[in-house]
Design an enzyme around this catalytic site. Structure first.
Site, mmCIF file in Angstrom:
data_model
loop_
_atom_site.group_PDB
_atom_site.id
_atom_site.type_symbol
_atom_site.label_atom_id
_atom_site.label_comp_id
_atom_site.label_asym_id
_atom_site.label_seq_id
_atom_site.Cartn_x
_atom_site.Cartn_y
_atom_site.Cartn_z
ATOM 1 N N GLY A 109 42.194 37.839 28.475
ATOM 2 C CA GLY A 109 43.250 36.946 28.263
ATOM 3 C C GLY A 109 44.223 37.218 27.213
ATOM 4 N N GLU A 120 37.546 42.118 28.778
ATOM 5 C CA GLU A 120 38.010 42.096 30.230
ATOM 6 C C GLU A 120 39.455 41.849 30.550
ATOM 7 O OE1 GLU A 120 35.265 38.673 31.063
ATOM 8 O OE2 GLU A 120 33.769 39.886 31.490
ATOM 9 N N PRO A 121 40.175 42.897 30.182
ATOM 10 C CA PRO A 121 41.813 42.655 30.379
ATOM 11 C C PRO A 121 41.801 42.605 31.816
ATOM 12 C CG PRO A 121 41.284 44.671 29.522
ATOM 13 C CD PRO A 121 40.104 43.846 29.521
ATOM 14 N N GLY A 122 42.640 41.692 32.455
ATOM 15 C CA GLY A 122 43.147 41.901 33.766
ATOM 16 C C GLY A 122 44.760 41.909 33.659
ATOM 17 N N ARG A 137 52.567 31.603 41.808
ATOM 18 C CA ARG A 137 52.364 31.044 40.527
ATOM 19 C C ARG A 137 53.207 30.035 39.885
ATOM 20 N NH1 ARG A 137 52.564 34.045 36.564
ATOM 21 N NH2 ARG A 137 50.765 33.212 35.275
ATOM 22 N N CYS A 184 57.992 26.298 54.608
ATOM 23 C CA CYS A 184 58.233 25.038 55.110
ATOM 24 C C CYS A 184 57.594 24.067 53.953
ATOM 25 C CB CYS A 184 58.035 24.520 56.265
ATOM 26 S SG CYS A 184 58.799 25.960 57.410
ATOM 27 N N TYR A 229 48.030 38.705 39.429
ATOM 28 C CA TYR A 229 47.976 37.407 40.164
ATOM 29 C C TYR A 229 49.067 36.889 41.438
ATOM 30 C CZ TYR A 229 44.514 37.101 36.514
ATOM 31 O OH TYR A 229 43.486 37.069 35.813
HETATM 32 C C1 LIG Z 1 40.448 35.630 34.528
HETATM 33 C C2 LIG Z 1 39.352 36.293 33.517
HETATM 34 C C3 LIG Z 1 39.482 37.345 32.970
HETATM 35 C C4 LIG Z 1 40.865 38.132 32.895
HETATM 36 O O1 LIG Z 1 41.959 37.342 32.320
HETATM 37 P P1 LIG Z 1 43.294 37.835 31.989
HETATM 38 O O2 LIG Z 1 44.049 36.809 31.337
HETATM 39 O O3 LIG Z 1 43.896 38.329 33.131
HETATM 40 O O4 LIG Z 1 43.109 38.931 31.155
HETATM 41 C C5 LIG Z 1 38.630 38.155 32.356
HETATM 42 N N1 LIG Z 1 37.386 37.482 32.375
HETATM 43 C C6 LIG Z 1 36.938 36.305 32.904
HETATM 44 C C7 LIG Z 1 35.593 35.730 32.971
HETATM 45 C C8 LIG Z 1 37.981 35.753 33.863
HETATM 46 O O5 LIG Z 1 38.074 34.690 34.367
#
Ligand SMILES: *Cc1c(COP(=O)(O)O)cnc(C)c1O
Length: 429
Positions: free
Chosen positions: A246, A288-290, A328, A359, A388
């Site tokens: 997050g 858990e960085p995404g 987004r 459209c 995303y």
């Molecule tokens: C979406 C999510 C993430 C990644 O969040 P980011 O904002 O992309 O870092 C990590 N863990 C869980 C459970 C999520 O749902």
């Protein structure tokens, strides 16, 4: 510039040191570019700092931000684990040779087939969301004669002050079991009784695009206090605590720059202090960085098709992609920084809405963008699209999805090819 992998020379926008106008010409548009060096750098910031700051730690890349085989290879080479939320993400990770023992399987609605597939792949950990899933994991692990390692997902009851659709940590959430209502303790107690589930610890994720370090402190406090309660009441000591993902990224000049290394040092300090106060052994810390791994490693290039001035209202610039490759803005009104890649030296005196080709009136990439008045054929760049975008892309209007081209120093290569018209019909009878 919005990020230091973006520069401009001779009026052309450069990304990862490469001329974007030349890349648009060579690969066509719309085009996703990914900066491999930046992905690796972002992975290392987590890996190196977490290794140094915690006695035991592992960052997990959250696949949902961008899932493709090449990315899993890079993430594995950088020593991270990964989160997957579907058999599809798991299949791609496995196809890329990702070490299965470092894969964590998420999801609040896993089917028996999903669970069986993941067990048969040898997934390291299930992140069990609810009692129904717990029962199913026990049963399917029993049938296979295995003891499935797992974390239990709890909701700490925190509102991370971000947009509602991307917050998950408050009590009223479809994810996890709340602590505040007293439901978490019996959930954990039940899991500990099961012979085929090996509970390694707990998981919490409060939301996305978080800039406030207080959010992680509060999450850690609530989770550690609950770990103390588990030890006292159930005699259970957790080996792992997963604090979710997050950290926010910078989409526009209005967003702050997050110093991830600084934030990690701060949260590590906080956790160490709390563990001492609670007389708890420090669990292995997972995150858990995404977004913060891939967002600023991405850029999308489009070609301008038309400019329309509606006197007294607004001006529209339409491009050859849109909500199909980046939904987004339509979903969250997300902000982005936009440049006209072939006219970087010109004055940006034309304020417009950048619309896509679909459209659908809501098919907008960004509003109130200042550009040199665009002409048909100009290359329009949208920054910070690594997270995303590809993973949320669709075939709405039967628009084929763009390719992902990786940039690595002087080298560029196709990681995912452009979808073709033939691909669109491939599954039809
Ligand atoms: C979406 C999510 C993430 C990644 O969040 P980011 O904002 O992309 O870092 C990590 N863990 C869980 C459970 C999520 O749902």
């Amino acid at each position: 510039m919005i990020c230091d992998n973006i520069t401009s020379t001779n009026g052309h926008l450069r990304f990862a040191g490469r001329d974007t106008v030349e890349l648009a010409e060579r690969y066509g548009t719309p085009l996703y570019l990914m900066d491999e060096g930046r992905i690796r750098h972002n992975c290392r910031v987590y890996r190196e700092n977490m290794d140094r700051l915690f006695p035991a730690a592992l960052p997990l890349y959250a696949s949902k931000a961008l899932s493709c085989k090449r990315l899993y290879e890079i993430v594995a080479e950088e020593g991270l684990g990964t989160d997957v939320v579907s058999p599809g993400e798991l299949y791609l990770a496995r196809s890329a040779g990702f070490p299965m023992e470092k894969v964590f399987f998420h999801g609040n609605a896993k089917t028996d087939a999903d669970i069986a597939f993941a067990m048969d792949c040898g997934v390291g950990y299930f992140i069990i969301d609810n009692p129904d899933e717990l029962q199913a994991v026990e049963r399917l692990a029993g049938e296979r004669g295995i003891r499935q390692k797992a974390l239990l997902r709890l909701t700490p009851g925190i509102d991370p002050h971000t947009f509602e659709a991307v917050s998950t940590g408050q009590v009223d959430s479809k994810f996890g079991i709340p602590i505040e209502t007293g439901q978490a303790l019996p959930f954990v107690a039940r899991a500990l009784e099961l012979p085929h589930v090996d509970v390694q610890g707990l998981h919490a994720h409060v939301g996305s695009q978080v800039f406030d370090s207080q959010v992680f402190d509060d999450t850690a406090d609530i989770m550690l206090r609950f770990l103390g309660e588990l030890r006292e009441k159930l005699g259970y000591t957790a080996a792992m605590l997963n604090l979710g993902g997050g950290y926010g990224v910078r989409y526009t000049e209005r967003d702050p720059v997050v110093d991830i290394a600084g934030e990690l040092a701060h949260v590590a300090d906080h956790i160490r202090r709390r563990c001492r106060e609670l007389d708890l052994p420090m669990p292995a810390i997972l995150m858990e960085p995404g977004r913060s791994i891939v967002a600023d490693a991405g850029m999308t290039l489009y070609t301008v098709q038309s400019t329309k001035v509606i006197p007294g209202y607004r001006s529209y610039v339409s491009v050859d992609g849109g909500m199909t490759d980046n939904p987004r803005f339509a979903l969250y009104r997300s902000a982005y920084t936009v440049y006209l890649a072939n006219r970087m030296d010109e004055e940006r005196d034309f304020v417009c809405t950048v619309g896509g080709r679909c459209c659908e009136s809501g098919d907008v990439i960004q509003e109130d963008v200042a550009l040199p008045a665009p002409r048909r054929g100009d290359v329009l760049a949208v920054c910070t699209t690594g997270a995303y975008n590809y993973s949320m892309a669709s075939n709405y209007n039967s628009v084929p999805r763009p390719p992902i081209v990786m940039l690595d120093g002087e080298r560029d290569y196709v990681a995912v090819r452009r979808e073709t018209l033939r691909d669109l019909a491939a599954r039809e009878a």
